[in-house]
Design a protein around this motif. Structure first.
Motif, PDB file in Angstrom:
ATOM      1  N   VAL A 162      25.855  18.334 -10.255  1.00 51.96           N
ATOM      2  CA  VAL A 162      26.502  19.646 -10.190  1.00 51.96           C
ATOM      3  C   VAL A 162      25.779  20.634 -11.102  1.00 51.96           C
ATOM      4  CG1 VAL A 162      28.599  20.918 -10.839  1.00 51.96           C
ATOM      5  CG2 VAL A 162      28.782  18.824  -9.507  1.00 51.96           C
ATOM      6  N   ARG A 163      25.485  20.190 -12.313  1.00 46.91           N
ATOM      7  CA  ARG A 163      24.802  21.067 -13.275  1.00 46.91           C
ATOM      8  C   ARG A 163      23.432  21.475 -12.749  1.00 46.91           C
ATOM      9  NH1 ARG A 163      21.583  20.186 -17.813  1.00 46.91           N
ATOM     10  NH2 ARG A 163      21.770  17.932 -17.601  1.00 46.91           N
ATOM     11  N   SER A 164      22.721  20.519 -12.137  1.00 41.10           N
ATOM     12  CA  SER A 164      21.395  20.820 -11.607  1.00 41.10           C
ATOM     13  C   SER A 164      21.480  21.735 -10.387  1.00 41.10           C
ATOM     14  CB  SER A 164      20.683  19.517 -11.233  1.00 41.10           C
ATOM     15  OG  SER A 164      19.449  19.771 -10.607  1.00 41.10           O
ATOM     16  N   ARG A 165      22.438  21.459  -9.513  1.00 38.15           N
ATOM     17  CA  ARG A 165      22.542  22.231  -8.259  1.00 38.15           C
ATOM     18  C   ARG A 165      22.907  23.686  -8.517  1.00 38.15           C
ATOM     19  NH1 ARG A 165      23.102  25.308  -4.946  1.00 38.15           N
ATOM     20  NH2 ARG A 165      23.713  25.112  -2.743  1.00 38.15           N
ATOM     21  N   PHE A 166      23.775  23.926  -9.487  1.00 42.39           N
ATOM     22  CA  PHE A 166      24.251  25.283  -9.736  1.00 42.39           C
ATOM     23  C   PHE A 166      23.643  25.903 -10.990  1.00 42.39           C
ATOM     24  CE2 PHE A 166      27.555  23.262  -7.162  1.00 42.39           C
ATOM     25  CZ  PHE A 166      27.674  24.192  -6.127  1.00 42.39           C
ATOM     26  N   ASN A 167      22.616  25.239 -11.519  1.00 44.06           N
ATOM     27  CA  ASN A 167      21.868  25.773 -12.669  1.00 44.06           C
ATOM     28  C   ASN A 167      22.798  26.069 -13.846  1.00 44.06           C
ATOM     29  OD1 ASN A 167      19.511  26.567 -14.004  1.00 44.06           O
ATOM     30  ND2 ASN A 167      19.776  28.722 -13.396  1.00 44.06           N
ATOM     31  N   LEU A 168      23.592  25.083 -14.213  1.00 46.49           N
ATOM     32  CA  LEU A 168      24.533  25.232 -15.310  1.00 46.49           C
ATOM     33  C   LEU A 168      23.958  24.643 -16.587  1.00 46.49           C
ATOM     34  CD1 LEU A 168      27.803  24.100 -13.462  1.00 46.49           C
ATOM     35  CD2 LEU A 168      26.890  26.416 -13.687  1.00 46.49           C
ATOM     36  N   SER A 169      24.382  25.173 -17.702  1.00 49.86           N
ATOM     37  CA  SER A 169      23.995  24.601 -18.991  1.00 49.86           C
ATOM     38  C   SER A 169      24.759  23.292 -19.184  1.00 49.86           C
ATOM     39  CB  SER A 169      24.312  25.583 -20.115  1.00 49.86           C
ATOM     40  OG  SER A 169      25.692  25.908 -20.103  1.00 49.86           O
ATOM     41  N   PRO A 170      24.341  22.453 -20.156  1.00 49.49           N
ATOM     42  CA  PRO A 170      25.056  21.205 -20.398  1.00 49.49           C
ATOM     43  C   PRO A 170      26.560  21.437 -20.544  1.00 49.49           C
ATOM     44  CG  PRO A 170      23.051  21.263 -21.681  1.00 49.49           C
ATOM     45  CD  PRO A 170      23.188  22.621 -21.048  1.00 49.49           C
ATOM     46  N   LEU A 171      27.333  20.599 -19.899  1.00 51.34           N
ATOM     47  CA  LEU A 171      28.783  20.764 -19.871  1.00 51.34           C
ATOM     48  C   LEU A 171      29.429  19.945 -20.979  1.00 51.34           C
ATOM     49  CD1 LEU A 171      29.280  20.420 -16.000  1.00 51.34           C
ATOM     50  CD2 LEU A 171      29.117  22.526 -17.334  1.00 51.34           C
ATOM     51  N   SER A 172      30.215  20.598 -21.804  1.00 51.06           N
ATOM     52  CA  SER A 172      30.949  19.874 -22.835  1.00 51.06           C
ATOM     53  C   SER A 172      32.129  19.171 -22.186  1.00 51.06           C
ATOM     54  CB  SER A 172      31.451  20.830 -23.912  1.00 51.06           C
ATOM     55  OG  SER A 172      32.321  21.788 -23.343  1.00 51.06           O
ATOM     56  N   TRP A 180      37.379  22.143 -18.567  1.00 51.00           N
ATOM     57  CA  TRP A 180      37.530  23.250 -17.618  1.00 51.00           C
ATOM     58  C   TRP A 180      37.497  24.610 -18.324  1.00 51.00           C
ATOM     59  CZ3 TRP A 180      42.888  25.130 -15.835  1.00 51.00           C
ATOM     60  CH2 TRP A 180      42.745  26.236 -15.002  1.00 51.00           C
ATOM     61  N   THR A 181      38.405  24.806 -19.285  1.00 54.59           N
ATOM     62  CA  THR A 181      38.584  26.137 -19.862  1.00 54.59           C
ATOM     63  C   THR A 181      37.417  26.569 -20.742  1.00 54.59           C
ATOM     64  OG1 THR A 181      39.885  25.188 -21.674  1.00 54.59           O
ATOM     65  CG2 THR A 181      41.093  26.012 -19.755  1.00 54.59           C
ATOM     66  N   HIS A 182      36.816  25.629 -21.486  1.00 56.77           N
ATOM     67  CA  HIS A 182      35.684  25.997 -22.341  1.00 56.77           C
ATOM     68  C   HIS A 182      34.509  26.468 -21.496  1.00 56.77           C
ATOM     69  CE1 HIS A 182      32.734  25.973 -25.555  1.00 56.77           C
ATOM     70  NE2 HIS A 182      31.969  25.188 -24.811  1.00 56.77           N
ATOM     71  N   ASN A 183      34.225  25.741 -20.429  1.00 56.06           N
ATOM     72  CA  ASN A 183      33.074  26.097 -19.609  1.00 56.06           C
ATOM     73  C   ASN A 183      33.305  27.345 -18.775  1.00 56.06           C
ATOM     74  OD1 ASN A 183      31.077  23.918 -20.147  1.00 56.06           O
ATOM     75  ND2 ASN A 183      32.756  22.623 -19.463  1.00 56.06           N
ATOM     76  N   ARG A 184      34.558  27.667 -18.479  1.00 56.20           N
ATOM     77  CA  ARG A 184      34.811  28.878 -17.694  1.00 56.20           C
ATOM     78  C   ARG A 184      34.567  30.134 -18.544  1.00 56.20           C
ATOM     79  NH1 ARG A 184      39.842  31.454 -17.081  1.00 56.20           N
ATOM     80  NH2 ARG A 184      39.587  31.389 -14.822  1.00 56.20           N
ATOM     81  N   THR A 185      34.506  29.982 -19.861  1.00 59.79           N
ATOM     82  CA  THR A 185      34.214  31.138 -20.712  1.00 59.79           C
ATOM     83  C   THR A 185      32.722  31.449 -20.772  1.00 59.79           C
ATOM     84  OG1 THR A 185      34.018  29.770 -22.714  1.00 59.79           O
ATOM     85  CG2 THR A 185      36.216  30.629 -22.172  1.00 59.79           C
ATOM     86  N   LEU A 190      32.647  31.389 -10.448  1.00 61.99           N
ATOM     87  CA  LEU A 190      32.390  30.290  -9.519  1.00 61.99           C
ATOM     88  C   LEU A 190      32.696  28.940 -10.153  1.00 61.99           C
ATOM     89  CD1 LEU A 190      31.326  29.473  -6.724  1.00 61.99           C
ATOM     90  CD2 LEU A 190      29.011  29.418  -7.695  1.00 61.99           C
ATOM     91  N   TRP A 191      32.684  28.869 -11.492  1.00 61.90           N
ATOM     92  CA  TRP A 191      32.941  27.601 -12.163  1.00 61.90           C
ATOM     93  C   TRP A 191      34.291  27.019 -11.781  1.00 61.90           C
ATOM     94  CZ3 TRP A 191      31.623  23.268 -14.063  1.00 61.90           C
ATOM     95  CH2 TRP A 191      32.479  22.533 -14.889  1.00 61.90           C
ATOM     96  N   ASP A 192      35.308  27.851 -11.645  1.00 61.40           N
ATOM     97  CA  ASP A 192      36.637  27.355 -11.284  1.00 61.40           C
ATOM     98  C   ASP A 192      36.592  26.578  -9.973  1.00 61.40           C
ATOM     99  OD1 ASP A 192      37.908  28.377 -13.513  1.00 61.40           O
ATOM    100  OD2 ASP A 192      38.484  30.244 -12.535  1.00 61.40           O
ATOM    101  N   VAL A 193      35.887  27.136  -9.002  1.00 57.18           N
ATOM    102  CA  VAL A 193      35.804  26.492  -7.689  1.00 57.18           C
ATOM    103  C   VAL A 193      34.930  25.238  -7.761  1.00 57.18           C
ATOM    104  CG1 VAL A 193      35.161  26.823  -5.272  1.00 57.18           C
ATOM    105  CG2 VAL A 193      36.146  28.715  -6.563  1.00 57.18           C
ATOM    106  N   ILE A 194      33.834  25.312  -8.507  1.00 52.98           N
ATOM    107  CA  ILE A 194      32.963  24.136  -8.671  1.00 52.98           C
ATOM    108  C   ILE A 194      33.740  22.996  -9.322  1.00 52.98           C
ATOM    109  CG2 ILE A 194      30.931  23.250  -9.876  1.00 52.98           C
ATOM    110  CD1 ILE A 194      29.718  26.066  -9.656  1.00 52.98           C
ATOM    111  N   TRP A 195      34.445  23.333 -10.396  1.00 51.42           N
ATOM    112  CA  TRP A 195      35.228  22.324 -11.123  1.00 51.42           C
ATOM    113  C   TRP A 195      36.282  21.703 -10.217  1.00 51.42           C
ATOM    114  CZ3 TRP A 195      40.548  22.910 -12.409  1.00 51.42           C
ATOM    115  CH2 TRP A 195      41.057  21.914 -13.236  1.00 51.42           C
ATOM    116  N   ALA A 196      37.011  22.545  -9.476  1.00 59.13           N
ATOM    117  CA  ALA A 196      38.070  22.049  -8.604  1.00 59.13           C
ATOM    118  C   ALA A 196      37.510  21.166  -7.499  1.00 59.13           C
ATOM    119  CB  ALA A 196      38.843  23.226  -7.999  1.00 59.13           C
ATOM    120  N   ALA A 197      36.426  21.611  -6.861  1.00 57.70           N
ATOM    121  CA  ALA A 197      35.841  20.846  -5.760  1.00 57.70           C
ATOM    122  C   ALA A 197      35.287  19.509  -6.248  1.00 57.70           C
ATOM    123  CB  ALA A 197      34.732  21.660  -5.092  1.00 57.70           C
TER     124      ALA A 197
END
Length: 236
Positions: A162-172, A180-185, A190-197
């Motif tokens: 997921v991190r690679s596909r959506f070019n996200l920084s390392p997820l805590s 969920w909430t830390h990374n949405r900040t 789009l993170w909300d939908v990525i996290w939920a899916a």
């Protein structure tokens, strides 16, 4: 509540004088009901226990203080708010129910965050015959909501994809709520939908392994997550 407040805050009012004349006191705690008491006044005094715990009687000239109001004065709005208060609130309830995902997924995520989904741990607590280990990894770890969603080796592979596909920084990953909430900040909406899916897909994969004895490799599950996100973006 308002009429009882008038009894203690306006002792010289016509209302207070009338009650004192009829019952010999305006002390709400000692007012007794008898055959002379009108139905309306009985209805008023029905709430006196709540009223008694809602006031602070201060010394001097300040008079009574209404606990539920910032000004210390009685207001119908503050009374309604406290009587209608459902109790303890989740720190994430206000944003969870606004996620742009199907209603059944919102309900599922609510149960996940409350640790109420039927993981092996929760099945054991209900005395259901089950095994305690996680179906998605080869370890003997107890299957809990947190383990299944972010700590499991399989879940970690998914989140790496997921991190690679959506070019996200390392997820805590402190816990499910913080994850969920830390990374949405730090990630856009789009993170909300990525996290939920992703959480939804991991749970379905777990059930696929438990009930159908089938499994998808991480790459195929990642494709399923991407398809789910696109479908939700089209219909929601």
């Amino acid at each position: 509540m308002k009429w009882m407040w008038k009894l203690i805050s306006e002792p010289d009012s016509t209302w207070s004088s009338t009650i004192h004349l009829l019952y010999g006191t305006t002390d709400i705690a000692t007012l007794s009901l008898d055959d002379r008491t009108s139905a309306a006044f009985k209805d008023i005094l029905y709430y006196r226990d709540f009223f008694s715990i809602s006031i602070n009687t201060m010394g001097g000239t300040q008079g009574p203080v209404w606990k539920w109001s910032t000004t210390g004065n009685y207001s119908s709005a503050s009374t309604y708010h406290i009587l209608a208060d459902p109790g303890l609130r989740s720190p994430y309830h206000s944003i969870l129910w606004k996620l742009k995902v199907p209603p059944k997924v919102r309900i599922f995520l609510w149960l996940v965050l409350l640790d109420r989904i039927l993981t092996q741990q929760n099945l054991m607590l209900r005395n259901w015959p089950t095994i305690s280990t996680c179906k998605c990894c080869s370890t003997d770890c107890l299957e809990t909501s947190v383990h299944l969603s972010i700590e499991c080796d399989f879940a970690k592979q998914i989140w790496t994809l997921v991190r690679s596909r959506f070019n996200l920084s390392p997820l805590s990953a402190l816990d499910l709520h913080a994850f969920w909430t830390h990374n949405r900040t730090i990630i856009d909406d789009l993170w909300d939908v990525i996290w939920a899916a992703s959480i939804w897909a991991i749970w379905k994969e777990r059930n696929r392994r438990v009930f159908s004895s089938r499994s998808l490799p991480p790459a195929m599950l990642m494709a399923e997550i991407c398809a789910t996100i696109e479908a939700w973006k089209r219909i929601l």
